[in-house]
Scaffold this motif. Structure first.
Motif, short mmCIF file in Angstrom:
data_model
loop_
_atom_site.label_atom_id
_atom_site.label_comp_id
_atom_site.label_asym_id
_atom_site.label_seq_id
_atom_site.Cartn_x
_atom_site.Cartn_y
_atom_site.Cartn_z
N TRP A 59 0.84 -1.21 0.00
CA TRP A 59 0.00 0.00 0.00
C TRP A 59 0.87 1.26 0.00
O TRP A 59 0.67 2.17 -0.80
CB TRP A 59 -0.91 -0.05 1.24
N TRP A 94 -2.30 2.60 -9.73
CA TRP A 94 -2.40 3.12 -8.36
C TRP A 94 -2.59 4.63 -8.36
O TRP A 94 -3.41 5.17 -7.62
CB TRP A 94 -1.14 2.76 -7.57
N SER A 152 -0.02 5.08 -13.78
CA SER A 152 -0.13 3.68 -13.32
C SER A 152 -1.49 3.48 -12.66
O SER A 152 -2.17 4.45 -12.28
CB SER A 152 0.98 3.39 -12.31
N SER A 181 2.72 1.76 -3.16
CA SER A 181 1.89 2.19 -4.29
C SER A 181 1.90 3.72 -4.44
O SER A 181 1.55 4.23 -5.49
CB SER A 181 0.46 1.68 -4.14
#
Lengths: 366, 255
Positions: free
Chosen positions: A46, B128, B126, A49
């Motif tokens: 997470w 994310w 991307s 990311s």
């Protein structure tokens, strides 16, 4: 009369026993450790990311800057997510300090995942996860679920072994040495069987019930929405508005009955799974297939249909918390044996393997 | 669990059991009440003539008073906010969004020439980053707020000008522009929409960030929104006009 009283007393005793069994049965810590490692990997993924955009996402010179935070605090109208405390605010406008905090946070998550000083890193992990909920403009609901997981893991590791662990003073403050991943290889002389833990059970129970509250609230919320009753709730994420045209919708008319039939059925299966969750979550046997299979399908659905990356792993991890100690033992034994067979298979030269197999075959024929 | 391994555990004292039980039940009760205290609905209601609300319509219903009282007075300020467990599990993803949104930012130099145009969510980003950009865009989503009644005509203090009001002014069916108007402007006599303070703060902050990042003198944000397509459109598609985007110009801003 006295007989009635003794029966009533026995019933109260049984209820008390059930309560004690549920909350205070000491359990092996395998489940807690597995949950920590898996959650830790999720936390790391997470945080990674955000890599490359962390300053823009979270610093006070980013998408939501210090001036905006000040404005939001003075606004009377509610905002999508409340602004709470965050250690990242301490970085102020210093990008260098913010970057140090980001990489330090990643290190903390990694250490917690590996089981290093879990009492300290557990608390810090919770602080890190909560701190990265700082920006209400880009935070979504899945992020908040991670904070729940981090909170219970922190509580579990703070309690772990304190009553029953026979720990040194250093271990009481930092965390047990047995928490570290690969203790058997690192400290072969000290690798003894871990004692049972009341704290691990209490933490697992808290997480389980909190998750049941989440699932039930979510399904009751769905029942308030006409799209779920009509069985079309899953149609929307599969047909993004910005990509749809009048022509594409007219083209889709030919298959609409089939599509809506299956989407409606899937939607109702989701509702049934959520509504019945408390009835099967604590059951063993083939109910585990429904628990974990449903969670895995939910993960796939949340990712591919809703494009939401965090709900799935969170649900799977919470469902794993319902596994009993003997089930964790079974899983870890299976994984260990698979790992061992792979390792043995790799270390044995191919030339040696063939004759053994041939010999066995010959013997069987004889 | 084998009986032998259970025997190795020291019994947990009753006092600690009671204390842990109270804490565990108290914690879960507060979490449960917090979820219960949230608004539910939208529900159809019909209350007949009254002075408080329209006689019938669709509205959200507040949670039960006992849950709200505990939540507002205790749970929220002293428990869930410090612990950052502020989600009430009424997931937004359960609900169909009314609009889908993306936005473009025009970065300009001192002369007002467009240096660069950025689109968000960025198709090349991307997964994310795009996901976070989608959340940001959805935060700017309509419907915009209806302007509250202006009340009596305002008069400026001696030697001072009245503050201006920013309202959405429709240019055509598919374009609107955020414009500051005088308190005395005739436009304010009609019903108008205003951008929510949250959206305005977000836009200003994000444009400041982009100007800093790209060395631009000013920036303008244009929101493109469309009403969500419905399964009903599979049976009787709405007119072509419904599928056109509404362009909302937030105006040029300087950092």
């Amino acid at each position: 009369m006295s007989n009635d009283r003794s029966n009533a007393g026995a019933e109260i005793g049984l209820a008390g026993n059930a309560w004690t069994r549920f909350w205070f049965t000491p359990i092996p810590t395998t489940g807690l450790h597995c949950l920590r490692v898996l959650s830790g990997l999720l936390f790391c993924a997470w945080l990674l990311s955000f890599l490359g955009n962390q300053v823009g996402f979270f610093s006070l010179t980013g998408w939501l800057d210090a001036e905006a935070y000040r404005e939001l605090q003075n606004q009377p109208t509610p905002i999508p997510a409340p602004i709470g405390w965050s250690m990242l605010y301490l970085a102020g406008n210093s990008v260098a300090l913010f970057q140090t905090m980001y990489w330090g946070s990643l290190l903390i998550l990694l250490l917690f995942t590996l089981g290093v000083a879990t009492r300290i890193t557990g608390v810090l992990t919770w602080v890190v996860v909560v701190s990265f909920l700082a920006n209400p403009a880009i935070t979504y609901e899945g992020d908040y679920m991670l904070a729940i997981l981090a909170f219970y893991l922190m509580i579990g590791h703070l309690m772990l072994g304190q009553w029953n662990g026979n720990l040194s003073i250093a271990e009481r403050i930092l965390g047990a040495r047995g928490d570290i991943v690969g203790t058997r290889w690192l400290f072969p002389q000290a690798a003894t069987e871990q004692p049972l833990s009341h704290g691990a059970n209490l933490m697992m129970r808290l997480l389980q019930i909190h998750f049941v509250i989440i699932i039930l609230t979510s399904v009751l919320h769905k029942f308030q929405l006409s799209d779920w009753w009509a069985g079309v709730a899953l149609w929307y994420p599969l047909n993004p508005t910005l990509q749809a045209t009048r022509e594409s919708l007219i083209r889709a008319q030919s298959s609409r009955e089939t599509v809506l039939f299956f989407l409606g059925l899937t939607g109702y299966l989701v509702l049934a799974w959520q509504l019945a969750f408390p009835l099967f979550a604590w059951r063993t046997g083939w109910w585990r297939g429904i628990l974990l299979g449903g969670a895995m399908l939910g993960w796939i659905g949340a990712f591919f249909i809703f494009k939401l990356p965090l709900f799935g792993p969170f649900t799977v991890l919470c469902c794993l918390s319902f596994l009993r100690p003997e089930e964790w033992t079974w899983i870890t034994d299976r994984l260990r044996s698979v790992w061992t067979s792979i390792a043995v298979g790799k270390s044995e030269p191919a030339s040696k393997k063939v004759p053994v197999a041939a010999g066995t075959e010959t013997n069987i024929k004889k | 669990m084998s009986p032998s391994s259970t025997a190795r555990a020291r019994p947990f004292p009753l006092g600690l059991q009671v204390a842990c039980s109270v804490l565990a039940v108290g914690h879960l009760l507060l979490i449960g009440l917090f979820a219960l205290a949230q608004d539910s609905g939208p529900w159809w209601y019909d209350v007949g003539p009254n002075d408080v609300m329209p006689p019938s319509g669709v509205n959200h219903s507040p949670g039960p008073v006992f849950a709200r009282a505990i939540t507002v007075n205790f749970t929220e300020p002293y428990y869930v906010v410090p612990l950052r467990m502020t989600h009430n599990y009424h997931f937004q993803s359960n609900r169909r969004p009314d609009y889908s949104v993306y936005f473009e930012v025009f970065l300009k130099n001192e002369r007002g020439d467009v240096l660069r145009t950025l689109k968000f969510p960025d198709d090349k980003a991307s997964f994310w980053v795009r996901h976070r950009q989608e959340i940001l865009a959805q935060n700017l989503s309509p419907p915009d707020q209806q302007m509250p009644p202006r009340g009596n005509e305002k008069v400026a203090a001696g030697g001072k000008d009245l503050p201006k009001v920013e309202i959405w002014v429709r240019e055509d069916a598919h374009t609107k522009r955020l414009k500051p108007v005088e308190e005395t402007d005739d436009l304010l006599r009609e019903s108008h929409e205003v951008a929510s303070p949250w959206a305005k703060t977000l836009v200003k902050s994000y444009l400041r960030y982009l100007c800093r990042e790209h060395g631009a003198a000013s920036a303008e944000l244009v929101r493109y929104s469309r009403r969500t397509v419905l399964p009903l459109d599979l049976y009787a598609p709405r007119p072509e006009d419904t599928f056109k985007e509404l362009k909302s110009y937030f105006g040029e801003m300087k950092p």
